[in-house]
Design an enzyme around this catalytic site. Structure first.
Site, PDB file in Angstrom:
ATOM      1  N   SER A 227       0.840  -1.194   0.000  1.00 34.69           N
ATOM      2  CA  SER A 227       0.000   0.000   0.000  1.00 34.69           C
ATOM      3  C   SER A 227       0.881   1.251   0.000  1.00 34.69           C
ATOM      4  O   SER A 227       1.708   1.407  -0.889  1.00 34.69           O
ATOM      5  CB  SER A 227      -0.977  -0.055   1.178  1.00 34.69           C
TER       6      SER A 227
ATOM      7  N   ASP B  75      -8.836  -5.426  -5.825  1.00 35.21           N
ATOM      8  CA  ASP B  75      -8.435  -4.364  -4.909  1.00 35.21           C
ATOM      9  C   ASP B  75      -9.189  -3.097  -5.300  1.00 35.21           C
ATOM     10  O   ASP B  75      -8.892  -2.470  -6.319  1.00 35.21           O
ATOM     11  CB  ASP B  75      -6.926  -4.134  -5.020  1.00 35.21           C
TER      12      ASP B  75
ATOM     13  N   HIS C  91      -7.015  -5.881  -1.345  1.00 34.05           N
ATOM     14  CA  HIS C  91      -5.862  -5.016  -1.122  1.00 34.05           C
ATOM     15  C   HIS C  91      -4.732  -5.768  -0.430  1.00 34.05           C
ATOM     16  O   HIS C  91      -4.939  -6.416   0.599  1.00 34.05           O
ATOM     17  CB  HIS C  91      -6.291  -3.819  -0.274  1.00 34.05           C
TER      18      HIS C  91
END
Length: 706
Positions: A227, A342, A373
């Site tokens: 991320s 995601d 994700h």
């Protein structure tokens, strides 16, 4: 250094890699070996756990501050980054090792995620939204003695040092958090420069006692993270810094515009309605309290001036936070990982960067999966990557498949190699719409476009999630569905929908979803459609006002038709036989867009609207024949070609693809179509090239289109 004499098969995280990966044994000597002879061990191209390295009681841990080349907090001094190091004890005896490095703005804590601190999404399109309230400030933690322990237990036992740093303006790093600003790229560059002896490190944030890394670091660095932590390896790589040899970004945000906007439309990341770049600043602003007021005024102030939640247009502010604009500087070998489901950092973030890196010749490999994700590649894959590019072991990773995709749509999960992503065997299939979208119209590649205009009414701030729209007959959406698939259909690449549309107002949300039916998972009004248990195949959003340019909005003239193309998110998915593929067009997406008042009418001209779907095998692989033409030979408009009518995908045959029963504008257009089909048949090996003339001649002799 110790080395194994006989190669042996190492244990793999993903068992399916055993057969697919071509391993080779390689060795590499550290710059200086430890006096006791302890050094890294490589088996089958991977760094192995060395018992002496795995003894954590012997690890050396350091904390320091690295001086950067910027002053982002306006105090007149170069900012210093808070860094920690964990390395094998043998590095104090002369052993030199490469570094695995992770940096983050999250290590020192984050702010509240309660929805009251996000932007209010309930307002008209094109209007200035109500003011946003910031969450309570993050408590500063001046007594932290380390940055993080992530990655340490994985890499130190295998002969790597692990380094962490707080991002600028977070934790005990000086500066301001900028959420994609240049200091987020230059901060990890400074740490890599320090590891190579080109930047200074200090034992304290303001002191002058220096600390060096050159006695134990080879200078070769690999970065990784997920991320935001996966974004920063790419950010560092765009500086072109020497020594950053490899990166493994996992679900990275490669453009803050693409994170908070879609094709001109104001859009939030899934699950965080109303989040924008200025909120993310608040979320990570954990740095020194005496500089926070400056950062809020100057950095968040700039965000509020230029993020533009009114038009959603792309501007210089967003361009400066788009790593595609500086990707030409990336030299680091890149193993990119992302989930096709995601909906926080959508998969286009990875795909757009990989495509650019491939074009410029940077070594790349992709790992994709069907989950949401995050999701790191298997350890053996990461190990081979870092072993090859940080230790120089010739394990042949650069000759492996360029793309690895977790297949689990039709059975157990299996990591599957492909020559590339998108699958090179995929080609676009044009699918057209037939009337009936307010109930269920037809979506097909085996017909001419339908005629007529169909309408939907925006549910606006009363909208339910996409699951409800896909399972309920309503005037709030248009839905077009294929016949039941009689064979699996493998989608690979980026689909797009081109619509000829009009609206009853100068501005409108435009949302499109490709769905798998029958629907599985929750379909209640608030049921999320962001996970892998729903039937969303892929989706996209666009502002029709940005149909010509991302940088300039053109208000719609109510009732006037315009052409808008909506790219959907990249995907690689096998739709099993027995399902149907649906194209759903709607306006407000409850989970992602602004929520205006209901009532805007959108009209869609079926004759000029189509789905362009990338399918492995191309048009001949679409098994969407509602009825099947099983005649023995290819007969066109009553003219028999004499060529055997073969079965193609599922129950479809060559005759089904000729479309001689459709209405054509003229005979020439039909013959051109038949030529295209014949070319596809030859390429697929369905007919021989010497049979081309017979089929084209039959089409020419027919009266189709006359």
């Amino acid at each position: 250094m110790r080395r194994n004499v006989r190669p042996r098969v190492a244990s793999l995280t993903a068992a399916t890699c055993v057969a697919a990966l071509a391993f080779s044994l390689g060795t590499a000597t550290p710059a200086v070996a430890a006096p006791d002879g302890v050094g890294p061990i490589f088996v089958d191209g991977q760094a192995q756990i060395v018992p002496e390295f795995a003894n954590s009681s012997g690890w050396i841990r350091q904390r320091l501050w690295v001086e950067t080349e910027f002053d982002s907090d306006g105090d007149g001094k170069l900012d210093r980054m808070h860094v920690d190091v964990t390395r094998p004890g043998q590095t104090a005896q002369g052993l030199k090792v490469p570094v695995v490095y992770e940096t983050s703005p999250y290590y020192a804590g984050t702010a509240s995620t309660q929805s009251q601190y996000f932007w209010n999404v309930r307002h008209e399109l094109g209007e200035q939204p109500p003011a946003r309230i910031s969450p309570p400030q993050i408590a500063h933690q001046p007594n932290r003695t380390a940055v993080s322990t992530s990655e340490v237990s994985t890499w130190v036992p295998r002969g790597f040092a692990v380094v962490h740093s707080d991002s600028p303006g977070t934790g005990l790093s000086q500066g301001c958090p900028t959420v994609g600003g240049s200091n987020e790229s230059l901060a990890p560059k400074a740490v890599i420069d320090w590891l190579n002896g080109r930047a200074k490190g200090y034992t304290s944030v303001n002191g002058d006692e220096e600390v060096s890394a050159t006695s134990w670091a080879t200078g070769k660095v690999g970065m990784t993270g997920t991320s935001y932590n996966g974004t920063l390896p790419l950010a560092a790589a765009t500086t072109g810094v020497d020594g950053l040899e490899a990166i493994i970004p996992i679900a990275p945000n490669t453009s803050y515009y693409h994170y908070y906007r879609s094709n001109g439309l104001v859009r939030n990341p899934g699950g965080y309605a109303g989040e924008d770049v200025d909120y993310l600043f608040d979320y990570i602003n954990s740095g020194y309290p005496d500089r926070r007021a400056y950062c809020i005024e100057n950095v968040r102030g700039e965000m509020n001036r230029f993020q533009d939640r009114v038009t959603g247009d792309y501007n210089d502010f967003w361009a400066s936070r788009d790593y595609l604009n500086v990707v030409q500087n990336v030299k680091a070998a890149t193993l990119m990982a992302h989930g096709f489901n995601d909906w926080n950092v959508v998969p286009e973030h990875s795909v757009r960067i990989l495509e650019a890196l491939k074009k410029q010749g940077t070594p790349v490999q992709a790992y994709y999966h069907q989950a949401g994700h995050g999701g790191a590649p298997p350890l053996d894959m990461r190990n081979r990557w870092f072993t090859r590019y940080l230790y120089g072991v010739q394990n042949g990773v650069e000759n492996d498949a360029r793309a690895w995709i977790v297949r689990n749509e039709t059975g157990p999960s299996q990591l599957t190699p492909y020559a590339d992503y998108p699958n090179p065997a995929a080609s676009p299939v044009t699918m057209v719409l037939k009337p009936g979208g307010n109930t269920t119209g037809e979506l097909t590649s085996l017909a001419r476009p339908g005629k007529g205009v169909e309408s939907l009414v925006d549910a606006g701030n009363t909208a339910c999630n996409a699951g409800t729209l896909a399972t309920t007959v309503s005037d709030q959406r248009l839905l077009y569905v294929t016949p039941e698939l009689t064979a699996p259909v493998h989608i690979s690449g980026t689909a797009s929908v081109t619509l000829r549309m009009s609206a009853s107002k100068p501005a409108a949300n435009l949302s499109v979803a490709l769905v798998r039916l029958p629907w599985t998972g929750g379909s209640g009004c608030e049921s999320s459609t962001r996970g892998t248990t729903t039937s969303i195949i892929t989706r996209g959003w666009a502002d029709p006002q940005n149909r010509h340019s991302l940088t300039r909005s053109e208000p719609l003239v109510p009732g006037q038709f315009v052409d808008v193309t909506v790219p959907l998110q990249p995907d690689d998915q096998v739709i099993p036989a027995g399902y149907r593929i649906g194209l759903m067009v709607f306006s407000t997406d409850h989970e992602f867009t602004l929520h205006p008042a209901p009532g805007t009418v959108l009209n869609v001209d079926l004759a000029a609207t189509s789905l362009r779907l990338p399918v492995v095998g191309g048009p001949l692989a679409m098994s969407t024949c509602a009825t099947t033409d099983t005649r023995a030979t290819v007969v066109i408009g009553g003219v028999d070609s004499g060529v055997r009518n073969q079965s193609l995908a599922g129950n479809c045959t060559i005759n089904d693809h000729i479309l001689d029963g459709e209405r054509w504008s003229n005979h020439g257009e039909f013959v051109t179509h038949v030529n295209e089909v014949v070319d596809q048949l030859i390429a697929a090996g369905a007919i021989r090239s010497n049979q081309r003339g017979a089929i084209v001649s039959a089409a020419a002799k027919s009266r189709v289109g006359k």
